[in-house]
Design an enzyme around this catalytic site. Structure first.
Site, PDB file in Angstrom:
ATOM      1  N   CYS B 103       0.809  -1.221   0.000  1.00  0.00           N
ATOM      2  CA  CYS B 103       0.000   0.000   0.000  1.00  0.00           C
ATOM      3  C   CYS B 103       0.842   1.271   0.000  1.00  0.00           C
ATOM      4  O   CYS B 103       0.316   2.360  -0.156  1.00  0.00           O
ATOM      5  CB  CYS B 103      -0.933   0.033   1.195  1.00  0.00           C
ATOM      6  N   VAL B 104       2.131   1.143   0.265  1.00  0.00           N
ATOM      7  CA  VAL B 104       2.926   2.381   0.261  1.00  0.00           C
ATOM      8  C   VAL B 104       4.017   2.377  -0.803  1.00  0.00           C
ATOM      9  O   VAL B 104       4.869   1.813  -0.923  1.00  0.00           O
ATOM     10  CB  VAL B 104       3.565   2.695   1.638  1.00  0.00           C
TER      11      VAL B 104
END
Lengths: 159, 104
Positions: B103-104
């Site tokens: 997600c990052v």
């Protein structure tokens, strides 16, 4: 999700209105994720959310241990000294494992990724703050009206 | 899905990533970069691509953007200008490694 055709989002405005570590991270993750997908993003910090961009506060955000049933500890224990510090330490450790940076680094990363970082004027006035209180990545202090102008064509997400 | 570049056939996933990173070669990277709008690859592009390939070889996972910017020596701002509109995904695509999953 794979292989589906959909109209991509073009722009998001994310409002961060609360100041605990668990309240700040979701907005930051969404803003960063938007930039990673090529979506234009602006972050607007208001009320206690402003602590996430205050030079003296941003490294000290805490995980609250009372009033949150999902913490699965009785509230009466949550009030004990050191509980919040302990929960905060645990969470930061887990975040690091997922490669999610600390708040200061995350805000710098999101700003470098091209997202705008804005502070809410009403809050700045209410807390008697000035520009020197902000971290270096804050672009501007905006009124609500300016925020809406900036958000033209965007999806607005309130956290 | 099979696609041909420079007379060679390559197998891709449905979302356009090379199926096996071992099939990759530099000529293919140049073609893919053109196709997704990055254009000519500069030394800085290659610095990111080579980092991605090394990282994938060692870890068998595509790195997060934070890993890329911390460990390849190319800053966040630079990565976004080298691979606009989705740097981690576009860089992975050109480098012939799978779509990043974090997600990052």
């Amino acid at each position: 999700m794979e292989g589906k055709k959909y109209e991509p989002l073009k722009k998001v405005s994310i409002i961060i209105s609360k100041g605990s570590l668990v309240d700040v991270y979701p907005g930051l993750i969404m803003a960063n994720g938007a930039r990673m997908e090529g979506i234009e993003a602006n972050l607007f910090f208001t009320f206690f959310g402003l602590e996430a961009i205050l030079e003296k506060k941003m490294d000290k955000l805490k995980v609250p241990t009372v009033g949150n049933p999902a913490m699965h500890i009785p509230s009466i224990l949550g009030i004990l000294p050191g509980m919040s510090a302990f929960a905060t330490k645990m969470m930061k450790k887990e975040m690091e494992k997922l490669d999610i940076p600390p708040v200061r680094e995350f805000i710098e990363m999101i700003h470098d990724a091209g997202a705008g970082i804005y502070a809410c004027k009403a809050t700045v006035d209410m807390f008697h703050l000035s520009e020197k209180d902000f971290c270096k990545d804050v672009d501007e202090v905006l009124t609500v009206g300016q925020f809406y102008e900036l958000s033209a064509g965007a999806q607005i997400i309130f956290t | 899905m099979i696609k041909k570049y420079n007379g060679k056939s390559y197998e891709f996933t449905d979302d356009g990533y090379l199926k096996s990173y071992k099939d990759w070669d530099e000529e293919l990277a140049k073609e893919l970069a053109k196709e997704i709008g990055i254009g000519e690859l500069t030394d800085k592009h290659w610095q990111v691509i080579n980092f991605l390939r090394d990282y994938f070889e060692k870890n068998e996972i595509s790195p997060s953007l934070r890993k890329i910017t911390r460990e390849s020596g190319v800053s966040t701002k630079e990565v976004y200008s080298l691979f606009p509109d989705g740097p981690a995904k576009k860089a992975a695509l050109v480098a012939g490694i799978p779509k990043p999953q974090g997600c990052v």
